[in-house]
Motif scaffolding. Structure first.
Motif, mmCIF file in Angstrom:
data_model
loop_
_atom_site.group_PDB
_atom_site.id
_atom_site.type_symbol
_atom_site.label_atom_id
_atom_site.label_comp_id
_atom_site.label_asym_id
_atom_site.label_seq_id
_atom_site.Cartn_x
_atom_site.Cartn_y
_atom_site.Cartn_z
ATOM 1 N N ILE A 41 0.835 -1.201 0.000
ATOM 2 C CA ILE A 41 0.000 0.000 0.000
ATOM 3 C C ILE A 41 0.869 1.250 0.000
ATOM 4 C CG2 ILE A 41 -1.654 1.329 1.385
ATOM 5 C CD1 ILE A 41 -2.902 -1.345 2.194
ATOM 6 N N GLY A 42 1.968 1.226 0.731
ATOM 7 C CA GLY A 42 2.898 2.350 0.734
ATOM 8 C C GLY A 42 3.507 2.578 -0.638
ATOM 9 N N GLN A 43 3.803 1.498 -1.351
ATOM 10 C CA GLN A 43 4.329 1.642 -2.702
ATOM 11 C C GLN A 43 3.283 2.249 -3.631
ATOM 12 O OE1 GLN A 43 5.664 -2.350 -3.692
ATOM 13 N NE2 GLN A 43 7.772 -1.612 -3.670
ATOM 14 N N LEU A 44 2.034 1.825 -3.504
ATOM 15 C CA LEU A 44 0.965 2.375 -4.333
ATOM 16 C C LEU A 44 0.747 3.859 -4.053
ATOM 17 C CD1 LEU A 44 -1.644 -0.523 -4.314
ATOM 18 C CD2 LEU A 44 -0.316 0.306 -6.260
ATOM 19 N N VAL A 45 0.778 4.232 -2.775
ATOM 20 C CA VAL A 45 0.612 5.646 -2.412
ATOM 21 C C VAL A 45 1.780 6.466 -2.953
ATOM 22 C CG1 VAL A 45 0.587 7.247 -0.451
ATOM 23 C CG2 VAL A 45 -0.843 5.204 -0.410
ATOM 24 N N GLY A 46 2.975 5.939 -2.848
ATOM 25 C CA GLY A 46 4.144 6.631 -3.390
ATOM 26 C C GLY A 46 4.052 6.800 -4.898
ATOM 27 N N LEU A 47 3.564 5.776 -5.578
ATOM 28 C CA LEU A 47 3.388 5.863 -7.028
ATOM 29 C C LEU A 47 2.328 6.898 -7.381
ATOM 30 C CD1 LEU A 47 4.290 4.631 -9.720
ATOM 31 C CD2 LEU A 47 2.459 2.961 -9.468
ATOM 32 N N ALA A 48 1.242 6.935 -6.618
ATOM 33 C CA ALA A 48 0.188 7.927 -6.863
ATOM 34 C C ALA A 48 0.713 9.343 -6.613
ATOM 35 C CB ALA A 48 -1.023 7.645 -5.977
ATOM 36 N N LEU A 49 1.510 9.512 -5.562
ATOM 37 C CA LEU A 49 2.083 10.828 -5.276
ATOM 38 C C LEU A 49 3.090 11.253 -6.335
ATOM 39 C CD1 LEU A 49 2.567 10.724 -1.404
ATOM 40 C CD2 LEU A 49 0.858 11.990 -2.710
ATOM 41 N N PHE A 50 3.615 10.305 -7.089
ATOM 42 C CA PHE A 50 4.530 10.617 -8.174
ATOM 43 C C PHE A 50 3.780 10.929 -9.461
ATOM 44 C CE2 PHE A 50 8.228 10.024 -10.897
ATOM 45 C CZ PHE A 50 9.247 10.482 -10.078
ATOM 46 N N VAL A 51 2.605 10.319 -9.652
ATOM 47 C CA VAL A 51 1.848 10.489 -10.890
ATOM 48 C C VAL A 51 0.997 11.769 -10.860
ATOM 49 C CG1 VAL A 51 -0.014 9.467 -12.259
ATOM 50 C CG2 VAL A 51 1.863 8.051 -11.471
ATOM 51 N N ILE A 52 0.506 12.173 -9.714
ATOM 52 C CA ILE A 52 -0.349 13.364 -9.602
ATOM 53 C C ILE A 52 0.379 14.634 -10.081
ATOM 54 C CG2 ILE A 52 -1.519 14.877 -7.949
ATOM 55 C CD1 ILE A 52 -2.367 12.306 -6.465
ATOM 56 N N PRO A 53 1.627 14.877 -9.682
ATOM 57 C CA PRO A 53 2.306 16.073 -10.224
ATOM 58 C C PRO A 53 2.508 16.010 -11.735
ATOM 59 C CG PRO A 53 3.444 15.310 -8.280
ATOM 60 C CD PRO A 53 2.420 14.281 -8.611
ATOM 61 N N ILE A 54 2.719 14.812 -12.274
ATOM 62 C CA ILE A 54 2.864 14.681 -13.723
ATOM 63 C C ILE A 54 1.568 15.094 -14.408
ATOM 64 C CG2 ILE A 54 3.216 13.035 -15.606
ATOM 65 C CD1 ILE A 54 5.068 11.505 -13.707
ATOM 66 N N PHE A 55 0.440 14.634 -13.876
ATOM 67 C CA PHE A 55 -0.863 15.014 -14.430
ATOM 68 C C PHE A 55 -1.054 16.522 -14.385
ATOM 69 C CE2 PHE A 55 -5.265 16.143 -13.387
ATOM 70 C CZ PHE A 55 -5.871 15.812 -14.588
ATOM 71 N N LEU A 56 -0.733 17.130 -13.252
ATOM 72 C CA LEU A 56 -0.900 18.580 -13.119
ATOM 73 C C LEU A 56 0.033 19.354 -14.051
ATOM 74 C CD1 LEU A 56 -1.332 18.899 -9.256
ATOM 75 C CD2 LEU A 56 -3.089 19.110 -11.021
ATOM 76 N N LEU A 57 1.259 18.856 -14.228
ATOM 77 C CA LEU A 57 2.182 19.517 -15.151
ATOM 78 C C LEU A 57 1.626 19.513 -16.569
ATOM 79 C CD1 LEU A 57 5.649 18.224 -13.926
ATOM 80 C CD2 LEU A 57 4.885 20.590 -13.968
ATOM 81 N N PHE A 58 1.130 18.366 -17.028
ATOM 82 C CA PHE A 58 0.589 18.295 -18.379
ATOM 83 C C PHE A 58 -0.705 19.099 -18.518
ATOM 84 C CE2 PHE A 58 3.139 14.311 -19.106
ATOM 85 C CZ PHE A 58 3.926 14.853 -20.097
ATOM 86 N N LYS A 59 -1.506 19.126 -17.471
ATOM 87 C CA LYS A 59 -2.765 19.875 -17.520
ATOM 88 C C LYS A 59 -2.499 21.373 -17.718
ATOM 89 C CE LYS A 59 -6.667 21.122 -14.606
ATOM 90 N NZ LYS A 59 -7.285 20.952 -13.290
ATOM 91 N N TYR A 60 -1.610 21.921 -16.905
ATOM 92 C CA TYR A 60 -1.331 23.348 -17.018
ATOM 93 C C TYR A 60 -0.484 23.669 -18.238
ATOM 94 C CZ TYR A 60 -3.649 24.293 -12.677
ATOM 95 O OH TYR A 60 -4.611 24.420 -11.722
ATOM 96 N N ALA A 61 0.358 22.743 -18.666
ATOM 97 C CA ALA A 61 1.139 22.973 -19.885
ATOM 98 C C ALA A 61 0.211 23.081 -21.083
ATOM 99 C CB ALA A 61 2.139 21.839 -20.081
#
Length: 83
Positions: A41-61
Motif C-alpha cells: 500500500i505504501g508503494q501504491l501511495v508513493g506511485l500515486a504521489l509521483f503520478v499526480i504532479p505529472i498530471f498537473l504539469l501536463f494539464k497546465y502545460a
C-alpha cells in the motif's frame, strides 16, 4: 511568460513520465509482495504521489500553450448576414 512556463512544464512532465515508466514501475512490480500488505500500500501511495504532479504539469502545460482563437476577424461576406 505563460507559454514559456507551459513549454517547461511539458518538458518536465515528459522527463518525469519517463522516470515513472522506466524506473518506478519496473521496480514496483519487481518488489511487489502481497504478504506484506502495508508495504505494498505504501508503494501504491508513493506511485500515486509521483503520478499526480505529472498530471498537473501536463494539464497546465496544455492550458498555457493552447492557441487562443482570434474572435475579432470577420469576413467581408459575413457582414449583414443574420443567423
Amino acid at each position: 511568460m505563460k507559454k514559456i512556463l507551459g513549454v517547461l512544464f511539458y518538458i518536465l512532465g515528459f522527463f518525469l513520465s519517463i522516470v515513472v515508466v522506466f524506473g518506478t514501475l519496473p521496480g514496483f512490480f519487481k518488489r511487489l509482495n502481497f504478504r506484506d500488505i502495508p508495504y505494498t500500500i505504501g508503494q501504491l501511495v508513493g506511485l500515486a504521489l509521483f503520478v499526480i504532479p505529472i498530471f498537473l504539469l501536463f494539464k497546465y502545460a496544455k492550458k498555457w500553450t493552447k492557441k487562443e482563437p482570434n474572435v475579432n476577424t470577420l469576413e467581408i461576406d459575413d457582414i449583414g448576414k443574420s443567423n
